[in-house]
Enzyme design. Structure first.
Site, PDB file in Angstrom:
ATOM      1  N   ASN A 162      18.315 139.089 106.648  1.00  5.49           N
ATOM      2  CA  ASN A 162      18.321 140.501 106.236  1.00  5.49           C
ATOM      3  C   ASN A 162      17.851 140.601 104.787  1.00  5.49           C
ATOM      4  OD1 ASN A 162      18.834 143.183 105.715  1.00  5.49           O
ATOM      5  ND2 ASN A 162      21.060 142.938 105.634  1.00  5.49           N
ATOM      6  N   TRP A 163      16.595 141.024 104.618  1.00  9.46           N
ATOM      7  CA  TRP A 163      16.025 141.097 103.261  1.00  9.46           C
ATOM      8  C   TRP A 163      16.575 142.291 102.472  1.00  9.46           C
ATOM      9  CZ3 TRP A 163       9.977 140.180 103.571  1.00  9.46           C
ATOM     10  CH2 TRP A 163       9.740 138.934 104.179  1.00  9.46           C
ATOM     11  N   LYS A 164      17.193 143.224 103.150  1.00  3.18           N
ATOM     12  CA  LYS A 164      17.603 144.491 102.518  1.00  3.18           C
ATOM     13  C   LYS A 164      16.369 145.135 101.857  1.00  3.18           C
ATOM     14  CE  LYS A 164      22.031 142.301 101.911  1.00  3.18           C
ATOM     15  NZ  LYS A 164      23.388 142.436 101.457  1.00  3.18           N
ATOM     16  N   HIS A 200      25.236 148.197 109.467  1.00  2.00           N
ATOM     17  CA  HIS A 200      25.483 147.278 108.341  1.00  2.00           C
ATOM     18  C   HIS A 200      26.402 147.979 107.343  1.00  2.00           C
ATOM     19  CE1 HIS A 200      24.859 144.871 104.753  1.00  2.00           C
ATOM     20  NE2 HIS A 200      24.460 143.896 105.564  1.00  2.00           N
ATOM     21  N   GLU A 250      26.388 148.242 104.261  1.00  2.00           N
ATOM     22  CA  GLU A 250      25.718 149.030 103.209  1.00  2.00           C
ATOM     23  C   GLU A 250      25.264 150.382 103.756  1.00  2.00           C
ATOM     24  OE1 GLU A 250      22.992 145.957 102.066  1.00  2.00           O
ATOM     25  OE2 GLU A 250      24.683 144.792 101.296  1.00  2.00           O
ATOM     26  N   GLU A 271      30.929 140.603 109.739  1.00  2.00           N
ATOM     27  CA  GLU A 271      30.624 140.498 108.309  1.00  2.00           C
ATOM     28  C   GLU A 271      31.765 141.099 107.491  1.00  2.00           C
ATOM     29  OE1 GLU A 271      26.271 140.112 107.327  1.00  2.00           O
ATOM     30  OE2 GLU A 271      26.565 142.235 107.691  1.00  2.00           O
ATOM     31  N   GLY A 309      27.500 139.129  99.731  1.00  5.12           N
ATOM     32  CA  GLY A 309      26.913 139.054  98.395  1.00  5.12           C
ATOM     33  C   GLY A 309      27.860 138.608  97.305  1.00  5.12           C
ATOM     34  N   SER A 353      27.704 135.742 102.609  1.00  8.74           N
ATOM     35  CA  SER A 353      27.550 134.608 101.683  1.00  8.74           C
ATOM     36  C   SER A 353      27.239 133.285 102.388  1.00  8.74           C
ATOM     37  CB  SER A 353      28.790 134.467 100.788  1.00  8.74           C
ATOM     38  OG  SER A 353      28.881 135.597  99.932  1.00  8.74           O
ATOM     39  N   GLY A 398      21.907 137.357 104.022  1.00  7.10           N
ATOM     40  CA  GLY A 398      21.319 138.331 103.113  1.00  7.10           C
ATOM     41  C   GLY A 398      20.622 137.634 101.960  1.00  7.10           C
ATOM     42  N   GLY A 399      21.337 137.478 100.840  1.00  7.67           N
ATOM     43  CA  GLY A 399      20.758 136.951  99.599  1.00  7.67           C
ATOM     44  C   GLY A 399      19.928 135.686  99.782  1.00  7.67           C
TER      45      GLY A 399
HETATM   46  C1  PEP Z   1      24.315 140.835 104.583  1.00  5.78           C
HETATM   47  O1  PEP Z   1      23.934 141.685 103.812  1.00  5.78           O
HETATM   48  O2  PEP Z   1      24.325 141.048 105.794  1.00  5.78           O
HETATM   49  C2  PEP Z   1      24.768 139.569 104.042  1.00  5.78           C
HETATM   50  C3  PEP Z   1      25.395 138.752 104.837  1.00  5.78           C
HETATM   51  O3  PEP Z   1      24.518 139.331 102.725  1.00  5.78           O
HETATM   52  P1  PEP Z   1      24.825 137.987 101.917  1.00  5.78           P
HETATM   53  O4  PEP Z   1      24.327 136.841 102.756  1.00  5.78           O
HETATM   54  O5  PEP Z   1      24.038 138.132 100.648  1.00  5.78           O
HETATM   55  O6  PEP Z   1      26.282 137.918 101.719  1.00  5.78           O
END
Ligand code: PEP
Length: 226
Positions: free
Chosen positions: A8-10, A81, A83, A148, A154, A185, A206-207
């Site tokens: 997930n690049w956001k 999600h 966010e 999640e 994050g 994470s 994500g990150g």
């Molecule tokens: C996400 O946004 O779905 C996510 C899991 O982010 P991160 O890996 O950065 O925690």
């Protein structure tokens, strides 16, 4: 068993990252890249969207429907999600409608659920997840679920292996046959132990998905864990 990696690049990425993903994962059958909408066409076969409008078409400036995503070959879409829930006030009801809209266009919705830090500390995780699942799941069985925890996204913090295992056991009991992801994470450092947890079919990243060497490492660990 195949282990999935969903990236997930956001609201990040570039043409350069699209190229790097195509080179690295062009033939992958277990990596789904979810870049911003504008890169979906370019990223090729393993494309997933990060969001979708719930209606098929109409005067909704700036929005993208499941029909449009399906036409360019998108097969997966993140729905709900945290966010989206937090910044765009998406409710469980809307998430369910979006998930149904995806299914109508043969797109598999990846429905995201998770508890807040306060709920986690209060021991409410399972209760929160059950409520979210009752309210968000679409009418037909073709969907995935991503667990999640909000406090893990994050932050560099993750639940313990035992906590993830307990949640995924509950998810598997109530949703047999559904692909179950863990997200929050995930990194090249913790991916192996997460892939090894019973009932974890893959990870939502994500990150770390923005760093091509990190996501390649996670992808290699997924294939080792098959
Ligand atoms: C996400 O946004 O779905 C996510 C899991 O982010 P991160 O890996 O950065 O925690």
């Amino acid at each position: 068993m195949k282990k999935w990696v969903v990236a997930n690049w956001k609201m990040n990425g570039s043409k350069e990252l699209v190229g790097a993903y195509k080179n690295a994962f062009g033939n992958a059958d277990n990596l789904i890249a979810c870049p911003p909408f504008v890169y979906l066409n370019a990223i090729g076969t393993n494309a997933g969207a990060q969001n979708v409008h719930h209606l098929p078409k109409g005067a909704y400036t700036g929005e993208v429907s499941a029909q449009i995503l399906a036409e360019i070959g998108v097969k997966y879409c993140l729905v709900g999600h945290s966010e989206r829930r937090q910044y765009f006030h998406e409710s469980d009801d809307l998430i369910k409608i979006k998930a149904n809209a995806c299914q109508e266009s043969n797109i598999t919705p990846i429905i995201c659920v998770g508890e807040s830090l306060a709920e986690y500390l209060d021991g409410q995780t399972i209760k929160v997840l059950v409520r979210q699942l009752q309210n968000c799941l679409p009418d037909s069985p073709q969907f995935w679920v991503a667990y999640e925890p909000l406090w893990a996204i994050g932050t560099g913090q993750t639940p313990t292996v035992e906590e993830i295992s307990n949640v995924h056991y509950m998810l598997r009991e109530s949703l047999p046959g559904v692909v179950l992801l863990y997200g929050g994470s995930v990194s090249a450092l913790n991916a192996s132990e997460i892939f090894a947890i019973n009932n974890v079919d893959g990870v939502l990243v994500g990150g770390a998905s923005l760093d091509i060497s990190a996501i390649k490492n996670i992808y290699n660990l997924a294939n080792k864990a098959r």
